[in-house]
Design an enzyme around this catalytic site. Structure first.
Site, PDB file in Angstrom:
ATOM      1  N   GLY A 166       8.180  -5.486  -8.952  1.00  0.00           N
ATOM      2  CA  GLY A 166       9.082  -4.461  -9.452  1.00  0.00           C
ATOM      3  C   GLY A 166      10.544  -4.876  -9.329  1.00  0.00           C
ATOM      4  O   GLY A 166      10.934  -5.541  -8.370  1.00  0.00           O
ATOM      5  N   HIS A 183       4.307   1.393  -7.937  1.00  0.00           N
ATOM      6  CA  HIS A 183       3.243   0.386  -7.858  1.00  0.00           C
ATOM      7  C   HIS A 183       2.302   0.503  -9.064  1.00  0.00           C
ATOM      8  O   HIS A 183       1.875  -0.492  -9.648  1.00  0.00           O
ATOM      9  CB  HIS A 183       2.392   0.602  -6.605  1.00  0.00           C
ATOM     10  N   GLN A 239      13.994  -9.704  -4.152  1.00  0.00           N
ATOM     11  CA  GLN A 239      12.646 -10.251  -3.928  1.00  0.00           C
ATOM     12  C   GLN A 239      12.101 -10.877  -5.210  1.00  0.00           C
ATOM     13  O   GLN A 239      11.541 -11.978  -5.199  1.00  0.00           O
ATOM     14  CB  GLN A 239      11.727  -9.134  -3.450  1.00  0.00           C
ATOM     15  N   LEU A 276       0.323   3.592  -2.234  1.00  0.00           N
ATOM     16  CA  LEU A 276       0.701   3.368  -3.628  1.00  0.00           C
ATOM     17  C   LEU A 276       1.295   4.620  -4.277  1.00  0.00           C
ATOM     18  O   LEU A 276       0.778   5.723  -4.100  1.00  0.00           O
ATOM     19  CB  LEU A 276      -0.518   2.899  -4.426  1.00  0.00           C
ATOM     20  N   HIS A 277       2.373   4.418  -5.013  1.00  0.00           N
ATOM     21  CA  HIS A 277       3.019   5.501  -5.756  1.00  0.00           C
ATOM     22  C   HIS A 277       3.168   5.044  -7.206  1.00  0.00           C
ATOM     23  O   HIS A 277       2.710   3.948  -7.575  1.00  0.00           O
ATOM     24  CB  HIS A 277       4.362   5.866  -5.111  1.00  0.00           C
ATOM     25  N   GLY A 335       0.799  -1.227   0.000  1.00  0.00           N
ATOM     26  CA  GLY A 335       0.000   0.000   0.000  1.00  0.00           C
ATOM     27  C   GLY A 335       0.823   1.264   0.000  1.00  0.00           C
ATOM     28  O   GLY A 335       2.025   1.253  -0.252  1.00  0.00           O
ATOM     29  N   LYS A 392      12.749  -2.879  -8.642  1.00  0.00           N
ATOM     30  CA  LYS A 392      13.305  -2.095  -7.526  1.00  0.00           C
ATOM     31  C   LYS A 392      13.740  -3.054  -6.401  1.00  0.00           C
ATOM     32  O   LYS A 392      14.767  -2.877  -5.774  1.00  0.00           O
ATOM     33  CB  LYS A 392      12.245  -1.115  -7.053  1.00  0.00           C
TER      34      LYS A 392
HETATM   35  P1  AMP Z   1       5.878  -2.738  -1.613  1.00  0.00           P
HETATM   36  O1  AMP Z   1       4.536  -2.084  -1.448  1.00  0.00           O
HETATM   37  O2  AMP Z   1       7.022  -1.849  -1.304  1.00  0.00           O
HETATM   38  O3  AMP Z   1       5.937  -4.096  -0.960  1.00  0.00           O
HETATM   39  O4  AMP Z   1       6.023  -3.022  -3.161  1.00  0.00           O
HETATM   40  C1  AMP Z   1       5.041  -3.741  -3.876  1.00  0.00           C
HETATM   41  C2  AMP Z   1       5.553  -4.014  -5.261  1.00  0.00           C
HETATM   42  O5  AMP Z   1       5.811  -2.783  -5.921  1.00  0.00           O
HETATM   43  C3  AMP Z   1       6.870  -4.804  -5.275  1.00  0.00           C
HETATM   44  O6  AMP Z   1       6.841  -5.734  -6.354  1.00  0.00           O
HETATM   45  C4  AMP Z   1       7.894  -3.722  -5.502  1.00  0.00           C
HETATM   46  O7  AMP Z   1       9.070  -4.185  -6.143  1.00  0.00           O
HETATM   47  C5  AMP Z   1       7.126  -2.790  -6.417  1.00  0.00           C
HETATM   48  N1  AMP Z   1       7.722  -1.463  -6.353  1.00  0.00           N
HETATM   49  C6  AMP Z   1       7.891  -0.692  -5.257  1.00  0.00           C
HETATM   50  N2  AMP Z   1       8.563   0.446  -5.591  1.00  0.00           N
HETATM   51  C7  AMP Z   1       8.820   0.360  -6.919  1.00  0.00           C
HETATM   52  C8  AMP Z   1       9.502   1.202  -7.852  1.00  0.00           C
HETATM   53  N3  AMP Z   1      10.054   2.341  -7.498  1.00  0.00           N
HETATM   54  N4  AMP Z   1       9.578   0.794  -9.131  1.00  0.00           N
HETATM   55  C9  AMP Z   1       9.027  -0.395  -9.524  1.00  0.00           C
HETATM   56  N5  AMP Z   1       8.385  -1.220  -8.695  1.00  0.00           N
HETATM   57  C10 AMP Z   1       8.279  -0.861  -7.408  1.00  0.00           C
END
Ligand code: AMP
Length: 299
Positions: free
Chosen positions: A147, A37, A153, A33-34, A31, A149
């Site tokens: 992602g 995401h 993972q 979300l940016h 969550g 990023k």
């Molecule tokens: P998180 O909410 O941080 O657990 O991320 C959820 C998903 O979004 C994961 O697959 C992350 O790798 C991806 N994600 C988070 N930040 C980025 C980013 N800057 N660029 C690409 N994918 C992202």
């Protein structure tokens, strides 16, 4: 858009979508979300007929001294973003729904969880692989989007899907950056103005390392020391690691060849930040994947 908080309703909606002949795509998130995401949602939207986003701050992937309690949450904002992006189902379960009793079953991927983030977060990846397995089992997607990023993972989840013959395609999507290069992260909200400025050293150092590699450097120790020296010049940034590894196995490399991941992790104030660049190297030919800026995505 349907918002579901229970496993039963989510399963029923996904069964219904499959019954209508749609493929299901899952974007698992914590969550807040940016644009990073949202780029995964867009990729899912392009391929799958029924897009599910999960928003779940998974307690089992946080260590006892980490930021679980303070992790940024904004379900109203996430709901609006998902509606705007054409998500079909937002699955936002409470912790009791996902873990009604203390979990006795965990999914562990050996080897590639031990280095990089696994060294300073020894229980983290078991939490990730266990919750991702649960989400895959609840939603039953054809594809799940992650992602680059979080490159380790992505490699771990990909390995898990292969090893367990999970009927899902794990899709890796580009790392999305702010215009000035900072890798987008929900944890960036922790940064003060000064810390945010300091955090830019990570993407800048990676960019110069990419220049060195494109220029012909193939010795991993030299690449590491270029990065360490650049990052250590910034006093607000506490380096956790700089690693040069094989992009699939996460094994340390001495020479750069094939799929190579150059990854960094650092603490900046309250925020643990990750960044990386990946390379495909075939003798003198180098392709570097530095990710994309989020304004380039909007065009
Ligand atoms: P998180 O909410 O941080 O657990 O991320 C959820 C998903 O979004 C994961 O697959 C992350 O790798 C991806 N994600 C988070 N930040 C980025 C980013 N800057 N660029 C690409 N994918 C992202």
């Amino acid at each position: 858009m349907i918002t579901a908080t229970t496993i039963a309703e989510t399963r029923a909606c996904c069964d219904g979508a499959r019954g209508r002949g749609l493929t299901v795509g899952l974007v698992p998130t914590m969550g807040c979300l940016h644009a990073g995401h949202r780029s995964l949602v867009r990729a899912a939207r392009e391929t799958d007929g029924f897009v599910v986003v999960s928003v779940f701050v998974n307690p089992t992937q946080f260590g006892p001294t980490e930021d679980l309690a303070g992790y940024p949450r904004d379900l109203d904002g996430d709901t609006r973003a998902c509606e705007e992006d054409g998500v079909d189902l937002l699955f936002a379960p409470p912790v009791e729904e996902m873990y009604p009793e203390p979990g006795r079953t965990t999914v562990h991927v050996g080897g590639l969880t031990e280095g990089l983030c696994g060294r300073s977060r020894p229980t983290h990846f078991d939490g990730v692989t266990t919750v991702v397995t649960k989400l895959l089992s609840i939603v039953g997607p054809c594809r799940a989007y992650f992602g680059r990023k979080d490159a380790q993972q992505l490699a771990v989840v990909h390995r898990m899907a292969v090893d367990l013959d999970l009927p899902v395609e794990v899709v890796g999507c580009p790392l999305v950056r702010e215009r000035d290069g900072l890798a987008m992260s929900s944890r960036n909200v922790y940064l003060s103005t000064e810390e945010r400025r300091a955090a830019l050293v990570l993407s800048r150092a990676l960019q110069s390392a990419a220049g060195v590699i494109t220029g012909g450097e193939r010795d991993a120790a030299t690449v590491r020391s270029v990065l360490v020296a650049a990052i250590e010049r910034e006093p607000l940034v506490q380096l956790d690691y700089v690693e040069v590894v094989d992009g699939a196995t996460m094994a340390r490399l001495e020479r750069l060849e094939g799929d190579v991941l150059v990854a960094v992790a650092a603490q900046v104030g309250r925020a643990r930040l990750l960044d990386n660049v990946s390379f495909t190297i075939d003798g003198p030919s180098v392709t570097a994947d530095l990710g994309v800026t989020h304004d380039s995505l909007e065009q």
